[in-house]
Design an enzyme around this catalytic site. Structure first.
Site, PDB file in Angstrom:
ATOM      1  N   CYS A  22     -10.356   0.766   2.707  1.00 28.74           N
ATOM      2  CA  CYS A  22      -9.728   1.977   3.267  1.00 28.74           C
ATOM      3  C   CYS A  22     -10.787   3.051   3.521  1.00 28.74           C
ATOM      4  O   CYS A  22     -11.575   2.900   4.446  1.00 28.74           O
ATOM      5  CB  CYS A  22      -8.588   2.430   2.361  1.00 28.74           C
ATOM      6  N   HIS A  79      -5.281  -2.429   1.880  1.00 25.98           N
ATOM      7  CA  HIS A  79      -5.614  -2.562   0.455  1.00 25.98           C
ATOM      8  C   HIS A  79      -5.355  -3.986  -0.023  1.00 25.98           C
ATOM      9  O   HIS A  79      -4.248  -4.284  -0.480  1.00 25.98           O
ATOM     10  CB  HIS A  79      -4.757  -1.598  -0.373  1.00 25.98           C
ATOM     11  N   GLU A  98      -6.247  -5.291  -2.665  1.00 28.47           N
ATOM     12  CA  GLU A  98      -6.049  -5.325  -4.125  1.00 28.47           C
ATOM     13  C   GLU A  98      -4.578  -5.335  -4.530  1.00 28.47           C
ATOM     14  O   GLU A  98      -4.242  -5.774  -5.618  1.00 28.47           O
ATOM     15  CB  GLU A  98      -6.796  -4.161  -4.796  1.00 28.47           C
ATOM     16  N   GLU A 112      12.124  -0.972 -17.623  1.00 28.58           N
ATOM     17  CA  GLU A 112      11.209  -0.289 -18.535  1.00 28.58           C
ATOM     18  C   GLU A 112      11.391   1.216 -18.370  1.00 28.58           C
ATOM     19  O   GLU A 112      11.327   1.736 -17.262  1.00 28.58           O
ATOM     20  CB  GLU A 112       9.769  -0.696 -18.157  1.00 28.58           C
TER      21      GLU A 112
HETATM   22  N1  GLN Z   1      -8.378   9.238   3.340  1.00 26.63           N
HETATM   23  C1  GLN Z   1      -8.359   8.109   4.219  1.00 26.63           C
HETATM   24  C2  GLN Z   1      -7.153   8.130   5.140  1.00 26.63           C
HETATM   25  O1  GLN Z   1      -6.186   8.806   4.867  1.00 26.63           O
HETATM   26  C3  GLN Z   1      -8.408   6.819   3.427  1.00 26.63           C
HETATM   27  C4  GLN Z   1      -7.222   6.605   2.559  1.00 26.63           C
HETATM   28  C5  GLN Z   1      -7.443   5.569   1.479  1.00 26.63           C
HETATM   29  O2  GLN Z   1      -8.565   5.234   1.161  1.00 26.63           O
HETATM   30  N2  GLN Z   1      -6.363   5.082   0.880  1.00 26.63           N
HETATM   31  O3  GLN Z   1      -7.144   7.467   6.134  1.00 26.63           O
END
Ligand code: GLN
Length: 533
Positions: free
Chosen positions: A384, A510, A512, A143
């Site tokens: 996070c 994460h 997600e 793409e």
């Molecule tokens: N700012 C935080 C860190 O660097 C969390 C990062 C995030 O939420 N992706 O650890």
């Protein structure tokens, strides 16, 4: 195994027509016919990767297992196909130039003048072909970001022209996506922008083989014939992509339009049989016929732009369908929450999610949201920075460490419950220097996360610099916020949960990025289940 076939997807008339979804839908149909498929995104901007881009600029930054910070379209590719992508699946102009300039500095060009053609275009072609040969796939769908006619897209279109010529019609094909606007006043669909867009491609030497026309209304045969005539494509290769309620309907619509069959026919592949789309249709049916509903508050600081949290939004759709539950999302700006309005803003929600993020802005609102969820026994998922806020909140209000903070926000805090990782100290460059990509995590038996995942070891993706400070682990555990997942190699805390709470979980990674249509993420599924009860 076929000789690898290359399909190029370009767009014209406007941006945001859904090239990523069309690419992913075609890939899904081919995969459902038993082929190995991968999808690649070429982004014409000059950043080496989108990791340094503010989400307001370009939406979410998606992270692959191998730790690449990439375009959010890779998230769609993974959610549709259920197979991981990698650094090689996303290439930017910055990365192309970086490698060409590095070669030039090494003297690899032997005194030649380094030029857009052939050096930049060769590097683009190398990265397209490499994906096919290295992964041994039947189809590479590439793409091209941006819109035909953009100055910065030109080298990519030129690379497509060259590859189509080199590989031949059976092995390379191009699909062009355009918009057919509807004029309310005259009640007509207009094809002129499509004609102009195809002319522009032709000026650059690329004849599209298939046109996908985005439209609000059904295209008549007459319109299809007209477009075919003006754009040198056969009428069966003029495909409509009509607006739908959910992106997950698009593969089914493309199947009805026979996009997969036309592609195969053009590439000389027998298209007997049909794609096995039953599991996909089952998901769609659950998504569209929920029996329950929940309201989830997403507390973050980029809430004005839905694309900033796209993987989280999609994860909720997958988890909702798995629970036959409609998930209504309320986006609450963390800067809008204060101690006076917190209850009012959050009280009507069945679950609260505090989103990932960076920096000080809106942090107090996130901490208040975590407190509200904890004190009112409302299911809570902190991702996070969301986990980090929950930890700060617990330290301040339960452990009575009133000035506890993360050293990201306050270097002088007496209680740095969230602190910079050892390996991050001394790093000054911003691009690609966080803790990125997949790391293993061992779940603690008897915790809610262990029950949710149903396995002992998991692997999840990361993008952060700060972590839970293990000096405080005992005091937290004794007060009821316990580590529920630990990295086996580094002992970093990956998950904290509050034992006495209905469902209060914070994760440093994460989840997600790992939720797909056919494999909804266990944490999101469990969160929704808890929000329903
Ligand atoms: N700012 C935080 C860190 O660097 C969390 C990062 C995030 O939420 N992706 O650890």
């Amino acid at each position: 195994m076929l000789q690898t076939k290359y399909i190029f997807v370009t767009g014209g008339v406007t941006s945001s027509l859904g090239k990523g979804i069309i690419s992913a839908s075609l890939a899904k149909l081919l995969q459902a016919r038993g082929y190995l498929v991968t999808i690649q995104k070429l982004d014409p901007y000059i950043n080496v990767d989108p990791g340094t881009l503010n989400p307001y600029e370009h939406g979410e930054c998606y992270v692959t297992e191998d730790g690449a910070e990439t375009d959010l379209d890779l998230g769609h590719y993974e959610r549709f196909l259920g197979i991981p992508t990698s650094q090689a699946n996303n290439v930017t102009t910055g990365r192309i130039y970086q490698s060409v300039i590095n070669k030039e500095r090494r003297g690899d060009y032997l005194g030649k003048t380094v030029q857009v053609i052939p050096h930049i275009t060769d590097e683009i072609k190398r990265r397209i072909k490499m994906l096919g040969s290295r992964n041994k796939v039947d189809f590479v769908i590439t793409e091209i970001g941006g819109t035909v006619g953009d100055i910065e897209s030109l080298p990519y279109i030129e690379a497509v022209r060259q590859l189509k010529w080199e590989l031949g019609d059976r092995n390379a094909l191009s699909i062009h996506l355009t918009l057919v606007p509807y004029l309310q006043a005259s009640g007509e669909l207009k094809t002129k922008p499509t004609q102009h867009s195809v002319k522009m491609l032709l000026e650059n030497g690329v004849q599209p083989n298939i046109l996908v026309l985005r439209t609000e209304h059904e295209l008549s045969d007459e319109i299809r014939k007209k477009v075919a005539l003006f754009c040198n494509v056969d009428v069966e290769s003029v495909i409509q992509s009509i607006d739908v309620n959910t992106i997950y309907e698009v593969p089914i619509l493309m199947q009805i339009e026979k996009l997969d069959v036309i592609v195969m026919k053009k590439m000389g592949i027998d298209s007997v049989g049909t794609p096995e789309m039953r599991p996909w249709k089952k998901f769609l049916k659950s998504l569209q016929n929920p029996r329950h509903s929940v309201r989830i508050a997403l507390v973050g600081k980029y809430v004005e732009l839905a694309d900033a949290y796209i993987s989280i939004n999609e994860s909720f759709k997958h988890a909702g369908a798995a629970n036959l539950c409609a998930v209504e999302m309320d986006y609450i700006h963390s800067e809008d929450i204060d101690e006076y309005n917190c209850t009012e803003l959050l009280k009507d929600h069945d679950g609260i999610l505090v989103a990932p993020g960076f920096g000080d802005r809106g942090i107090d609102g996130k901490i208040l949201a975590a407190r509200y969820a904890r004190e009112n026994n409302i299911p809570f998922l902190g991702i996070c920075l969301g986990l980090q806020c929950a930890v700060i909140e617990f330290a301040r209000n339960v452990l009575k460490l009133e000035k506890a903070h993360s050293t990201e926000m306050s270097l002088k805090t007496p209680d740095p419950v969230i602190d910079l990782m050892e390996e991050q100290k001394g790093i000054t460059e911003k691009g690609g220097t966080m803790r990125l990509g997949a790391y293993p995590c061992i779940l603690v038996k008897g915790t809610k996360v262990h029950a949710a995942y149903g396995v002992e070891e998991i692997s999840e993706r990361h993008r952060h610099r700060y972590e839970f400070n293990n000096k405080y682990l005992d005091v937290f555990t004794n007060a009821g916020m316990v580590p529920a997942g630990i990295n086996p190699d580094t002992s970093l805390v990956e998950i904290m949960e509050i034992r006495a709470h209905k469902w209060f979980i914070g994760v440093q990674f994460h989840p997600e990025y790992n939720s797909t249509v056919l494999k909804p993420h266990p944490l999101f599924v469990s969160f929704i289940k808890s929000a329903m009860s």
